[in-house]
Enzyme design. Structure first.
Site, PDB file in Angstrom:
ATOM      1  N   HIS A  55       0.828  -1.221   0.000  1.00 34.31           N
ATOM      2  CA  HIS A  55       0.000   0.000   0.000  1.00 34.31           C
ATOM      3  C   HIS A  55       0.860   1.268   0.000  1.00 34.31           C
ATOM      4  O   HIS A  55       0.520   2.258   0.638  1.00 34.31           O
ATOM      5  CB  HIS A  55      -0.948   0.018   1.194  1.00 34.31           C
ATOM      6  CG  HIS A  55      -1.944  -1.096   1.208  1.00 34.31           C
ATOM      7  ND1 HIS A  55      -3.086  -1.084   0.427  1.00 34.31           N
ATOM      8  CD2 HIS A  55      -1.975  -2.261   1.881  1.00 34.31           C
ATOM      9  CE1 HIS A  55      -3.776  -2.201   0.633  1.00 34.31           C
ATOM     10  NE2 HIS A  55      -3.117  -2.938   1.511  1.00 34.31           N
ATOM     11  N   ASN A 127     -10.186  -2.934   2.589  1.00 39.57           N
ATOM     12  CA  ASN A 127      -9.961  -2.800   1.153  1.00 39.57           C
ATOM     13  C   ASN A 127     -11.257  -2.401   0.458  1.00 39.57           C
ATOM     14  O   ASN A 127     -12.312  -2.278   1.091  1.00 39.57           O
ATOM     15  CB  ASN A 127      -9.439  -4.113   0.565  1.00 39.57           C
ATOM     16  CG  ASN A 127      -8.001  -4.401   0.945  1.00 39.57           C
ATOM     17  OD1 ASN A 127      -7.173  -3.498   1.012  1.00 39.57           O
ATOM     18  ND2 ASN A 127      -7.694  -5.661   1.213  1.00 39.57           N
ATOM     19  N   TYR A 337       0.790  -4.702  11.522  1.00 42.04           N
ATOM     20  CA  TYR A 337       0.634  -3.315  11.098  1.00 42.04           C
ATOM     21  C   TYR A 337       1.322  -2.357  12.062  1.00 42.04           C
ATOM     22  O   TYR A 337       2.061  -1.463  11.650  1.00 42.04           O
ATOM     23  CB  TYR A 337      -0.844  -2.967  10.936  1.00 42.04           C
ATOM     24  CG  TYR A 337      -1.367  -3.277   9.560  1.00 42.04           C
ATOM     25  CD1 TYR A 337      -1.274  -4.569   9.046  1.00 42.04           C
ATOM     26  CD2 TYR A 337      -1.933  -2.300   8.759  1.00 42.04           C
ATOM     27  CE1 TYR A 337      -1.733  -4.868   7.782  1.00 42.04           C
ATOM     28  CE2 TYR A 337      -2.391  -2.594   7.482  1.00 42.04           C
ATOM     29  CZ  TYR A 337      -2.293  -3.875   6.999  1.00 42.04           C
ATOM     30  OH  TYR A 337      -2.737  -4.170   5.736  1.00 42.04           O
TER      31      TYR A 337
END
Length: 517
Positions: A55, A127, A337
């Site tokens: 991303h 998403n 993350y």
């Protein structure tokens, strides 16, 4: 000129000349004492931070979430109560492309939302598709390797993508969506967003509900064909950034309707599909979407780097009333993350202004990179550990969520015992129109220009298990490309044409492997 601010060093001292370096005479060497020259060069060398591994290319804006419905019986989250308004930040992105990639590429789009609630930041990182390519996080790094550059050629490898997908039947659902019209939205405003994972709500009574989040675009779905996107990329690589920025700057604020699907906790043991499987959706007939409110994006960042590139979204950020689930991919992302941000931005990445909560923050983390708090975070200068006797920040038991009531033996469960074809079949037969199917076939076959034939045939066999028409359509599009001379298989040898993949478990619990069809 009198109204202009005075140029200073980074330490605040006035700087008299920013045009000429200090040198020993007009033709002499430079002097080391020219601090401003050295500072500018040194800073330039450090102006880039590591781009996101996934991303990397993204576009974002600020906005507000407004709650117009009533789901208070399901969740105690203050930001989801009727009438609540919460400031937020949104970032959209491609998955595979690097920071300089073109916006209009066929790819999944990231849909990341940060809500600055009175109880802390809530991040919803999803998403523009409701499913994903894999259901077990141990496969995620391998999948991402197939989306990045070949270590020898340093080029994208369709062979790697289709080799992985053809050996991973669970990817069929996402592959079908990616190769359909929805794989190329014309802009961030013309696509849906999904939490994708299964999350949970919990209320004051200690009741838990499983949740799917949906964000439906109010601008309508609009998509480009491959040919249309190629023409745009030939003119601009920043089409998404231009569209989002100019739309908001022009006062035409885009909106998305927020919906949730809600499943009672006990239902998770009753569904024929695993409700925590990221490759599956919950049928709307069984769990109808409930409208909660909407979010609007109404302010562009003042500084893209500070507010979008520095933005750090993580599923680990939840607030009382919202929590996680046994979704294996979600469980792994809770760690990965936040860890990516610690690597990319620094240990205290959440002290960067765009990531900083708008509510009071008290904790006992100390020192390290990006420690710019500038205050007493624990509540007392003598309280730099816990427990303590100096009125430092104390735990809040009211934020304790109810226990998860799902348990099982700890082992490496074979995730390929699920039916990976039924939901894809329903999408293919009941959702896609005939003209969409034609474009789907062409989009798939169009990526097979140099993919070894054995891999293409293996993938065709997987399409056939979904529906004979799926296989036949892609095969016909592929044969057409062959006839036109557009198929020149990669010279790289396929050393194992029938690799072994696990299909199920024997009665005695041992894995059963067989050659991939």
């Amino acid at each position: 000129m009198a109204d202009r601010p005075k140029l200073t060093t980074t330490a605040g001292a006035p700087w008299p000349n920013n045009q000429d370096s200090i040198s020993a005479g007009e033709r002499g060497p430079l002097l080391m004492q020219d601090y401003q020259l050295i500072e500018k060069l040194a800073h330039q060398n450090r102006e880039r931070i590591p781009e996101r591994t996934v991303h990397a290319k993204g576009w974002g804006a600020h906005g507000v979430l407004k709650i117009t419905g009533d789901i208070s019986k399901y969740t105690k989250a203050k930001c989801l109560q009727p009438g609540a308004e919460t400031p937020m930040l949104a970032r959209f992105s491609t998955v595979a492309g690097e920071l300089g990639a073109a916006d209009h590429e066929r790819d999944v789009r990231g849909f990341a939302l940060k809500f600055y609630t009175e109880d802390g930041n809530w991040d919803l990182v999803g998403n523009n598709t409701p499913v994903f390519f894999v259901r077990d996080p141990i496969k995620f790094p391998d999948f991402i390797h197939t989306q990045k550059r070949h270590p020898r050629t340093h080029m994208r490898s369709p062979t790697a993508m289709w080799d992985f997908w053809s050996l991973s039947p669970e990817s069929l659902h996402q592959v079908t969506i990616l190769m359909s019209d929805r794989g190329l939205p014309i802009s961030p405003m013309h696509m849906n967003g999904y939490g994708s994972h299964t999350y949970s709500f919990w209320n004051d009574a200690g009741e838990r509900y499983w949740i799917k989040f949906h964000f439906k675009t109010q601008q309508g779905h609009k998509h480009y064909t491959n040919a249309e996107a190629e023409e745009i990329v030939g003119k601009t690589r920043e089409g998404y950034q231009e569209a989002l920025y100019n739309t908001i700057e022009g006062g035409d604020f885009p909106r998305w309707t927020m919906q949730v699907q809600i499943m009672p906790e006990a239902d998770a043991e009753k569904t024929e599909y695993n409700p925590f499987d990221l490759t599956k959706v919950w049928p709307h007939a069984d769990y109808p979407p409930i409208e909660v409110g909407y979010f609007e994006l109404n302010k562009n960042p003042e500084n893209y780097f500070a507010e979008i590139e520095n933005a750090a979204f993580s599923p680990s950020n939840v607030v009382p009333g919202i929590s996680w689930s046994p979704d294996k991919m979600l469980q792994a992302r809770i760690f990965s993350y936040a860890d990516a941000h610690r690597h990319r931005l620094g240990t205290h990445y959440e002290s960067i202004p765009v990531n900083r909560p708008k509510c009071p923050v008290h904790h006992y983390h100390r020192d390290g990179e990006m420690n710019v708090y500038g205050g007493i975070i624990s509540g007392n200068e003598n309280a730099y550990y816990e427990p303590n006797s100096f009125s430092g920040a104390a735990e809040d038991r009211s934020a304790q969520e109810p226990p998860l009531r799902i348990s099982g033996d700890a082992t490496r469960y074979n995730h390929r015992t699920y039916d990976d074809y039924k939901q894809v079949r329903e999408l293919f037969v009941n959702v896609l129109e005939d003209d969409e199917k034609v474009r789907l076939y062409g989009n798939i076959a169009g990526t097979w220009g140099d993919v070894p034939e054995v891999i293409c045939e293996r993938q065709l066999a997987e399409f056939k298990k979904v529906h004979p028409d799926y296989e036949a359509g892609v095969r016909a599009a592929w044969e057409k490309i062959k006839a036109e001379g557009g198929y020149k298989p990669n010279a790289a040898p396929v050393t194992d044409a029938t690799p072994q993949i696990t299909r199920g478990d024997a009665a005695d619990g041992r894995p059963v492997t067989e050659a991939a069809e």
